[in-house]
Design an enzyme around this catalytic site. Structure first.
Site, PDB file in Angstrom:
ATOM      1  N   GLY A  10      14.187   2.906 -23.566  1.00  0.00           N
ATOM      2  CA  GLY A  10      14.649   1.611 -23.066  1.00  0.00           C
ATOM      3  C   GLY A  10      16.165   1.551 -23.061  1.00  0.00           C
ATOM      4  N   ASN A  13      20.105  -4.361 -22.271  1.00  0.00           N
ATOM      5  CA  ASN A  13      21.271  -4.851 -22.992  1.00  0.00           C
ATOM      6  C   ASN A  13      21.274  -4.339 -24.444  1.00  0.00           C
ATOM      7  OD1 ASN A  13      22.372  -8.112 -24.021  1.00  0.00           O
ATOM      8  ND2 ASN A  13      23.597  -6.594 -22.961  1.00  0.00           N
ATOM      9  N   LYS A 120      11.437  -7.599 -29.587  1.00  0.00           N
ATOM     10  CA  LYS A 120      11.091  -8.920 -30.100  1.00  0.00           C
ATOM     11  C   LYS A 120      10.105  -9.570 -29.137  1.00  0.00           C
ATOM     12  CE  LYS A 120      15.384  -9.508 -32.667  1.00  0.00           C
ATOM     13  NZ  LYS A 120      16.739 -10.060 -32.689  1.00  0.00           N
ATOM     14  N   LYS A 204      11.073 -16.588 -33.538  1.00  0.00           N
ATOM     15  CA  LYS A 204      12.356 -17.312 -33.441  1.00  0.00           C
ATOM     16  C   LYS A 204      12.722 -17.630 -31.991  1.00  0.00           C
ATOM     17  CE  LYS A 204      14.825 -13.705 -31.947  1.00  0.00           C
ATOM     18  NZ  LYS A 204      16.048 -13.402 -31.246  1.00  0.00           N
TER      19      LYS A 204
HETATM   20  N1  LIG Z   1      19.732  -8.320 -25.771  1.00  0.00           N
HETATM   21  C1  LIG Z   1      19.807  -8.678 -27.020  1.00  0.00           C
HETATM   22  O1  LIG Z   1      20.787  -9.308 -27.454  1.00  0.00           O
HETATM   23  C2  LIG Z   1      18.701  -8.293 -27.973  1.00  0.00           C
HETATM   24  C3  LIG Z   1      18.975  -8.285 -29.331  1.00  0.00           C
HETATM   25  C4  LIG Z   1      17.976  -7.938 -30.206  1.00  0.00           C
HETATM   26  C5  LIG Z   1      16.715  -7.593 -29.709  1.00  0.00           C
HETATM   27  N2  LIG Z   1      16.479  -7.599 -28.376  1.00  0.00           N
HETATM   28  C6  LIG Z   1      15.139  -7.202 -27.920  1.00  0.00           C
HETATM   29  O2  LIG Z   1      15.205  -5.909 -27.366  1.00  0.00           O
HETATM   30  C7  LIG Z   1      14.192  -5.742 -26.375  1.00  0.00           C
HETATM   31  C8  LIG Z   1      14.817  -5.142 -25.133  1.00  0.00           C
HETATM   32  O3  LIG Z   1      15.756  -6.057 -24.629  1.00  0.00           O
HETATM   33  P1  LIG Z   1      17.051  -5.635 -23.834  1.00  0.00           P
HETATM   34  O4  LIG Z   1      18.032  -6.737 -24.055  1.00  0.00           O
HETATM   35  O5  LIG Z   1      17.476  -4.244 -24.175  1.00  0.00           O
HETATM   36  O6  LIG Z   1      16.491  -5.601 -22.329  1.00  0.00           O
HETATM   37  P2  LIG Z   1      17.023  -6.420 -21.049  1.00  0.00           P
HETATM   38  O7  LIG Z   1      16.237  -7.666 -20.901  1.00  0.00           O
HETATM   39  O8  LIG Z   1      18.510  -6.482 -21.093  1.00  0.00           O
HETATM   40  O9  LIG Z   1      16.749  -5.438 -19.851  1.00  0.00           O
HETATM   41  C9  LIG Z   1      15.599  -5.255 -19.161  1.00  0.00           C
HETATM   42  C10 LIG Z   1      15.262  -3.769 -19.198  1.00  0.00           C
HETATM   43  O10 LIG Z   1      13.955  -3.602 -18.651  1.00  0.00           O
HETATM   44  C11 LIG Z   1      13.989  -2.536 -17.745  1.00  0.00           C
HETATM   45  N3  LIG Z   1      12.922  -2.718 -16.763  1.00  0.00           N
HETATM   46  C12 LIG Z   1      12.907  -3.537 -15.693  1.00  0.00           C
HETATM   47  N4  LIG Z   1      11.738  -3.404 -15.027  1.00  0.00           N
HETATM   48  C13 LIG Z   1      11.010  -2.493 -15.730  1.00  0.00           C
HETATM   49  C14 LIG Z   1       9.715  -1.938 -15.567  1.00  0.00           C
HETATM   50  N5  LIG Z   1       8.931  -2.307 -14.558  1.00  0.00           N
HETATM   51  N6  LIG Z   1       9.285  -1.043 -16.480  1.00  0.00           N
HETATM   52  C15 LIG Z   1      10.056  -0.688 -17.521  1.00  0.00           C
HETATM   53  N7  LIG Z   1      11.298  -1.173 -17.728  1.00  0.00           N
HETATM   54  C16 LIG Z   1      11.756  -2.063 -16.832  1.00  0.00           C
HETATM   55  C17 LIG Z   1      15.355  -2.574 -17.151  1.00  0.00           C
HETATM   56  O11 LIG Z   1      15.699  -1.340 -16.601  1.00  0.00           O
HETATM   57  C18 LIG Z   1      16.192  -2.890 -18.400  1.00  0.00           C
HETATM   58  O12 LIG Z   1      16.457  -1.697 -19.089  1.00  0.00           O
HETATM   59  C19 LIG Z   1      13.576  -7.121 -26.168  1.00  0.00           C
HETATM   60  O13 LIG Z   1      12.370  -7.186 -26.878  1.00  0.00           O
HETATM   61  C20 LIG Z   1      14.584  -8.063 -26.808  1.00  0.00           C
HETATM   62  O14 LIG Z   1      13.973  -9.198 -27.355  1.00  0.00           O
HETATM   63  C21 LIG Z   1      17.457  -7.925 -27.496  1.00  0.00           C
END
Ligand SMILES: NC(=O)c1ccc[n+]([C@@H]2O[C@H](COP(=O)([O-])OP(=O)(O)OC[C@H]3O[C@@H](n4cnc5c(N)ncnc54)[C@H](O)[C@@H]3O)[C@@H](O)[C@H]2O)c1
Length: 349
Positions: A10, A13, A120, A204
Site C-alpha cells: 500500500g 498517504n 484503520k 475513533k
Molecule cells: N492518512 C493518514 O493520515 C493515516 C494515518 C494513520 C492510519 N491511516 C490508515 O492507513 C490506511 C491506508 O490509508 P492511506 O492514507 O495510506 O491511503 P489513502 O486513502 O491516502 O490512499 C488510497 C490508496 O488506495 C489505493 N487504491 C485506490 N484504488 C485501489 C484499488 N482498487 N485497489 C487497491 N488500492 C487502491 C491508492 O493507490 C492509494 O494508494 C487506512 O486504513 C487509514 O485509515 C491513515
C-alpha cells in the site's frame, strides 16, 4: 540470521509516510535487508506511471507530495512480485481493498513471514464485525500485529513529534517492528492488547464524524469535548463487548486510544468531510470524491458495520453516538438531530 526483507503493501498517504520511515531505518540496521519493496496500485499521473515517478523522482506526487522517499524504497506495480521473498509484510491500504489484495497473495507468501496492519477500519463477517488483522491472518495464515496511533500522515512525514502504539501477540515480533519503525520523532509503545488497539483505530473514525457534524452545525469546544468523551466511553464499552481477549482499560490511554481520538476529532479527513456534510447537505460519497483526491473515508463505513452488530445484539440504545452517526450518514436522519441523539446518553442516566 539473514537480514529481514520488508514489503510495504500500500502506498497512499500513510503508506508513503511509513515508507519514508522504514526506508530510512533499514539502512541504519543490519537486522533488515536495505531494499524495501513498496506495492503501488498503478495509476497514470499526467501520462506517467506512478511507479515510474516514485522510482525516478522518489516522490509519491499524488498521495504524499512534497516529501522525498528514500532511494532504497522501490515501487513495484504487481503485489505478488512486491511481496515475494518478504519476511515482513506491512499492510497499509484502505480497508475496502484488503480482502482482494490478500486473495492475490495467497500461495505467494514466504514461509515464516509475519505481518503488521496499519489499516484503520473494520469489515463485515458472518457474525457481524470482522477485524482487518483477522482477514489477513485467515487468508494468508501468518501472524499479524497492528500499529495505530495519533499519526496524521503528513505530520509524520514532516517529522513532527508523535507517538504510536503497536499491539502484538508475539513479543519478539513487537520488538522487531519497533526497531523497523521507531525514530526520534515517532515513538512507539508496544502492548499485547492487540484487538483493543485495532478496534480503537476503527472506532475513533466514527467519533470523528460526530465531531465534524458538531463543527458543521456551529457548536463549540465544550460540545466537541463531550462528543470525544462520550465517544471514548462507547469505544471502551464496544471493545469489552466485542474483543475475544482481555480488554485493558489502560490501552485506551495509549496513543491508539485517547490521543488518536483527539487528533482525529480536530484534524483528519473524517471530521473534515462530516463538517462539509453538515454545512452543504451534499452526500458523503459526493464529498469524498470532491474533497479527498482519491483518498478514502473510513468513519461512515465503520459506523455501518458497528450498527449491524449492535442491532443484531439488541444493544443500540447503549451506543447512541455510534448509532446517530450511522443514521445520519445512511438513513436520512437530519444532521441537526445529532446532539438530541446524545441528550439521553446512558452515561447521563
Ligand atoms: N492518512 C493518514 O493520515 C493515516 C494515518 C494513520 C492510519 N491511516 C490508515 O492507513 C490506511 C491506508 O490509508 P492511506 O492514507 O495510506 O491511503 P489513502 O486513502 O491516502 O490512499 C488510497 C490508496 O488506495 C489505493 N487504491 C485506490 N484504488 C485501489 C484499488 N482498487 N485497489 C487497491 N488500492 C487502491 C491508492 O493507490 C492509494 O494508494 C487506512 O486504513 C487509514 O485509515 C491513515
Amino acid at each position: 540470521m539473514p537480514p529481514l526483507k520488508v514489503c510495504i503493501v500500500g502506498s497512499g498517504n500513510w503508506g508513503s509516510a511509513i515508507a519514508k520511515i522504514i526506508g530510512g531505518n533499514v539502512r541504519k540496521s543490519n537486522r533488515f535487508n536495505p531494499i524495501v519493496n513498496l506495492w503501488v496500485f498503478e495509476e497514470l499521473i499526467n501520462g506517467r506511471k506512478l511507479t515510474e515517478i516514485i522510482n525516478e523522482d522518489h516522490e509519491n506526487v499524488k498521495y504524499l507530495p512534497g516529501h522525498k522517499l528514500p532511494k532504497n524504497v522501490v515501487a513495484v506495480p504487481e503485489v505478488v512480485e512486491a511481496a515475494t521473498g518478504a519476511d515482513i509484510l506491512v499492510f497499509v491500504l484502505p480497508h475496502q481493498f484488503i480482502s482482494r489484495v490478500c486473495g492475490q497473495l495467497v500461495g505467494h507468501v514466504k514461509s515464516g513471514a509475519f505481518g503488521i496492519s496499519l489499516i484503520k477500519g473494520v469489515d463485515e463477517g458472518p457474525d457481524g464485525l470482522k477485524l482487518i488483522s483477522d482477514i489477513i491472518r485467515e487468508k494468508l495464515g501468518i501472524e499479524v500485529s497492528v500499529l495505530m496511533g495519533a499519526n496524521i500522515a503528513s505530520e509524520v512525514a514532516d517529522e513532527k513529534f508523535c507517538e504510536t502504539t503497536i499491539g502484538c501477540t508475539n513479543k519478539q515480533h513487537g520488538a522487531i517492528f519497533k526497531d523497523l519503525m521507531q525514530t526520534p520523532n515517532f515513538r512507539i509503545t508496544v502492548v499485547e492488547d492487540c484487538d483493543t488497539v485495532e478496534l480503537c483505530g476503527a472506532l475513533k473514525n466514527i467519533v470523528a464524524v460526530g465531531a465534524g457534524f458538531c463543527d458543521g452545525l456551529g457548536f463549540g469546544d465544550n460540545t466537541k469535548a463531550a462528543v470525544i468523551r462520550l465517544g471514548l466511553m462507547e469505544m471502551v464499552a464496544f471493545a469489552k463487548l466485542f474483543c475475544k481477549g482481555e480488554v485493558t482499560t489502560a490501552t485506551f490511554l495509549e496513543s491508539c486510544g485517547v490521543a488518536d481520538l483527539i487528533t482525529t476529532c480536530y484534524g483528519g479527513r473524517n471530521r473534515k468531510v462530516a463538517e462539509a456534510f453538515a454545512k452543504t447537505g451534499k452526500s458523503i460519497e459526493e464529498l469524498e470524491k470532491a474533497m479527498l483526491n482519491g483518498q478514502k473515508l473510513q468513519g461512515p463505513q465503520a459506523s455501518a458495520e458497528v450498527y449491524k452488530i449492535l442491532k443484531q445484539k439488541n444493544l443500540s440504545e447503549k451506543f447512541p453516538l455510534f448509532i446517530a452517526v450511522y443514521k445520519i450518514c445512511y438513513e436520512g436522519t437530519p444532521v441537526k438531530e445529532f446532539i438530541s441523539c446524545l441528550q439521553n446518553h446512558p452515561e447521563h442516566l
